[in-house]
Motif scaffolding. Structure first.
Motif, short mmCIF file in Angstrom:
data_model
loop_
_atom_site.label_atom_id
_atom_site.label_comp_id
_atom_site.label_asym_id
_atom_site.label_seq_id
_atom_site.Cartn_x
_atom_site.Cartn_y
_atom_site.Cartn_z
N TYR A 6 0.86 -1.18 0.00
CA TYR A 6 0.00 0.00 0.00
C TYR A 6 0.90 1.23 0.00
O TYR A 6 1.75 1.38 0.88
CB TYR A 6 -0.92 0.01 1.22
CG TYR A 6 -1.85 -1.18 1.24
CD1 TYR A 6 -3.03 -1.17 0.52
CD2 TYR A 6 -1.51 -2.34 1.94
CE1 TYR A 6 -3.87 -2.27 0.49
CE2 TYR A 6 -2.34 -3.44 1.92
CZ TYR A 6 -3.52 -3.41 1.20
OH TYR A 6 -4.34 -4.51 1.16
N VAL A 8 1.26 4.98 0.65
CA VAL A 8 0.48 5.87 1.51
C VAL A 8 1.21 7.18 1.75
O VAL A 8 2.43 7.28 1.65
CB VAL A 8 0.19 5.19 2.87
CG1 VAL A 8 -0.63 3.92 2.68
CG2 VAL A 8 1.47 4.87 3.62
N SER A 33 0.96 6.20 6.94
CA SER A 33 -0.21 7.06 6.87
C SER A 33 -1.43 6.16 6.74
O SER A 33 -1.31 4.94 6.62
CB SER A 33 -0.11 8.01 5.67
OG SER A 33 -1.20 8.90 5.63
N SER A 34 -2.61 6.76 6.82
CA SER A 34 -3.87 6.04 6.56
C SER A 34 -4.02 4.81 7.45
O SER A 34 -4.45 3.74 7.00
CB SER A 34 -3.94 5.61 5.08
OG SER A 34 -3.75 6.71 4.22
N LEU A 38 -5.82 1.23 6.60
CA LEU A 38 -5.04 0.00 6.59
C LEU A 38 -5.66 -1.04 7.52
O LEU A 38 -5.75 -2.22 7.18
CB LEU A 38 -3.59 0.28 6.99
CG LEU A 38 -2.76 1.09 6.01
CD1 LEU A 38 -1.43 1.50 6.64
CD2 LEU A 38 -2.50 0.31 4.73
#
Length: 207
Positions: A6, A8, A33-34, A38
């Protein structure tokens, strides 16, 4: 081992889910991040996170920790040489994006060459300072896999113009710790595309 990547955050950081397909347990590498997104992805897929491991303490690799931990009560690990980076906004750059500086949560600070068994995987901590005061890589010998963070990239190495950085220290660590690994080892960096130890031995101009 199965990996999910991912990308991010504002500087396109690679976060990896390291998944044991037999048990659906997993390790999260560098949730930059995020964190809630996640965690939601893990829930939707039926994965059971067992740990977060951090290659280093820069904000773009750590900003998602708190949100992920709000959904999963799991331990966070990194190398012991990175304690000051994790705790000091000057070194982790957390104030440089216009926000307030912060420190990042870590449960266990690990020794160089320490070996761990988590989620059915066996891996080793390799101290590779130079990009930060105490950056590290995680080597999974049975899977021929290395998570290099911002230490080693395809054709390149990590920046050393941040607080705590040193090009000579970084190159020495890469040569001493990483270039001695089996040439077939796949390297998954903190940004950009994967590479191999063999490819970097032959093509990396910094080495």
């Amino acid at each position: 081992m199965r990996l999910e990547l991912y990308v991010v955050g504002p500087v396109q950081t690679n976060c990896y889910f390291v998944i044991n397909e037999e048990t659906n347990e997993m390790i999260v590498v560098d949730p930059g991040s995020s964190g809630k997104a996640l965690a939601q992805k893990a829930k939707e897929s039926g994965y059971e996170p067992k740990a977060i491991i951090l290659t280093h303490g820069h904000f773009d690799h750590c900003n998602g920790i708190e949100d992920f931990l709000s959904e999963y009560d799991i331990p966070v690990y990194t190398y012991e040489g990175e304690r000051e980076t994790m705790e000091n906004p000057i070194y982790n750059l957390s104030g440089d994006m216009g926000g307030e500086g912060c420190s990042y949560h870590v449960d266990y600070y690990l020794k160089d060459e320490q070996e761990l068994d988590i989620a059915g995987f066996h891996f080793r901590v390799l101290a590779t300072p130079g990009h930060t005061l105490g950056g590290c890589c995680f080597y999974f010998p049975y899977e021929d896999t290395l998570f290099s963070g911002d230490t080693l990239f395809q054709y390149s190495v990590g920046r050393t113009d941040f607080p705590g950085g040193s090009m000579s220290t970084l190159v020495h660590a890469i040569k001493e710790k990483l270039m001695v690994l089996p040439e077939k080892t796949t390297v998954y960096p903190g940004h950009g595309d994967a590479t191999t130890i063999e490819f970097e031995r032959m093509n990396n101009p910094y080495l």
